[in-house]
Design a protein around this motif. Structure first.
Motif, PDB file in Angstrom:
ATOM      1  N   GLY A  13       4.720  32.190  -2.945  1.00 36.36           N
ATOM      2  CA  GLY A  13       4.838  33.120  -4.069  1.00 36.36           C
ATOM      3  C   GLY A  13       5.887  34.180  -3.799  1.00 36.36           C
ATOM      4  N   GLY A  14       5.923  34.741  -2.592  1.00 35.86           N
ATOM      5  CA  GLY A  14       6.925  35.770  -2.229  1.00 35.86           C
ATOM      6  C   GLY A  14       8.326  35.201  -2.254  1.00 35.86           C
ATOM      7  N   VAL A  15       8.508  33.993  -1.709  1.00 40.14           N
ATOM      8  CA  VAL A  15       9.833  33.360  -1.708  1.00 40.14           C
ATOM      9  C   VAL A  15      10.245  33.058  -3.147  1.00 40.14           C
ATOM     10  CG1 VAL A  15      11.134  31.314  -1.024  1.00 40.14           C
ATOM     11  CG2 VAL A  15       9.621  32.417   0.608  1.00 40.14           C
ATOM     12  N   ALA A  16       9.330  32.589  -3.991  1.00 40.81           N
ATOM     13  CA  ALA A  16       9.645  32.281  -5.385  1.00 40.81           C
ATOM     14  C   ALA A  16      10.025  33.557  -6.122  1.00 40.81           C
ATOM     15  CB  ALA A  16       8.453  31.604  -6.061  1.00 40.81           C
ATOM     16  N   LEU A  17       9.360  34.689  -5.829  1.00 45.86           N
ATOM     17  CA  LEU A  17       9.664  35.958  -6.475  1.00 45.86           C
ATOM     18  C   LEU A  17      11.074  36.414  -6.123  1.00 45.86           C
ATOM     19  CD1 LEU A  17       8.576  38.265  -8.236  1.00 45.86           C
ATOM     20  CD2 LEU A  17       7.705  39.321  -6.161  1.00 45.86           C
ATOM     21  N   LEU A  25      10.108  34.428 -13.355  1.00 45.70           N
ATOM     22  CA  LEU A  25       8.953  33.871 -12.631  1.00 45.70           C
ATOM     23  C   LEU A  25       7.838  33.434 -13.570  1.00 45.70           C
ATOM     24  CD1 LEU A  25       7.827  33.214  -9.831  1.00 45.70           C
ATOM     25  CD2 LEU A  25       6.843  35.488  -9.765  1.00 45.70           C
ATOM     26  N   PRO A  26       7.428  34.193 -14.596  1.00 46.96           N
ATOM     27  CA  PRO A  26       6.362  33.714 -15.488  1.00 46.96           C
ATOM     28  C   PRO A  26       6.735  32.404 -16.195  1.00 46.96           C
ATOM     29  CG  PRO A  26       6.708  36.037 -15.844  1.00 46.96           C
ATOM     30  CD  PRO A  26       7.803  35.564 -14.912  1.00 46.96           C
ATOM     31  N   LYS A  27       8.007  32.286 -16.625  1.00 44.50           N
ATOM     32  CA  LYS A  27       8.451  31.050 -17.268  1.00 44.50           C
ATOM     33  C   LYS A  27       8.373  29.880 -16.281  1.00 44.50           C
ATOM     34  CE  LYS A  27      12.044  31.953 -20.053  1.00 44.50           C
ATOM     35  NZ  LYS A  27      13.453  31.925 -20.512  1.00 44.50           N
ATOM     36  N   ALA A  28       8.749  30.083 -15.049  1.00 40.25           N
ATOM     37  CA  ALA A  28       8.737  29.027 -14.030  1.00 40.25           C
ATOM     38  C   ALA A  28       7.302  28.616 -13.702  1.00 40.25           C
ATOM     39  CB  ALA A  28       9.455  29.500 -12.770  1.00 40.25           C
TER      40      ALA A  28
END
Length: 147
Positions: A13-17, A25-28
């Motif tokens: 989650g941190g790396v994705a952010l 991020l919400p769309k992904a």
């Protein structure tokens, strides 16, 4: 399914952010959820079709077994009629015949003589010597000693 701990999920989650950014991020995550749903639905349909194919194969096998039993019964049907067999046996027992077909008689025709049929094991000479089976010459029964 993917044996991940909470720590690994937080790290991803941190790396994705950082990589995707807080704006996208919400769309992904929504797209990831939709893809996951589609994959699960496809896996469920595949498993359902696979189970259905197995059931059909088992039903085909059972259907073949039942048809084989039907063919065996149909092949034995013309020669095997238990109702007629029991009916004939009862009729024979009531009429005093054993094994004789209906409409035939096992009693010899009455010829008017006093012959007693001899058993197959008794010789003809022994039967002729027996006074009980001797034929009277006049055709009338013997009456007893005359004095």
């Amino acid at each position: 399914m993917l044996d991940m701990s909470w720590g690994e999920v937080m790290l991803i989650g941190g790396v994705a952010l950082i990589v995707i950014g807080p704006k996208d991020l919400p769309k992904a995550l929504r797209t990831l959820g939709q893809v996951t749903t589609k994959v699960r639905r496809m896996a469920g349909e595949f498993q359902h079709q696979f189970n259905e194919a197995i059931r059909e194969a088992e039903l085909d096998e059972v259907r073949r077994d039942v048809e084989g039993v039907k063919r065996t019964v149909d092949a034995a049907k013309p020669g095997f009629n238990p109702v007629d067999t029991i009916r004939n046996e009862i009729r024979s027992a009531v009429e005093g015949r054993t094994g004789a077909p209906a409409g035939t008689s096992t009693t010899p025709p009455d010829t008017g003589s006093f012959d007693v049929p001899r058993p197959a094991s008794e010789p003809a000479a022994a039967q002729a010597a027996s006074p009980a089976t001797a034929k009277p010459e006049t055709g009338k029964p013997e009456t007893g000693p005359t004095s």
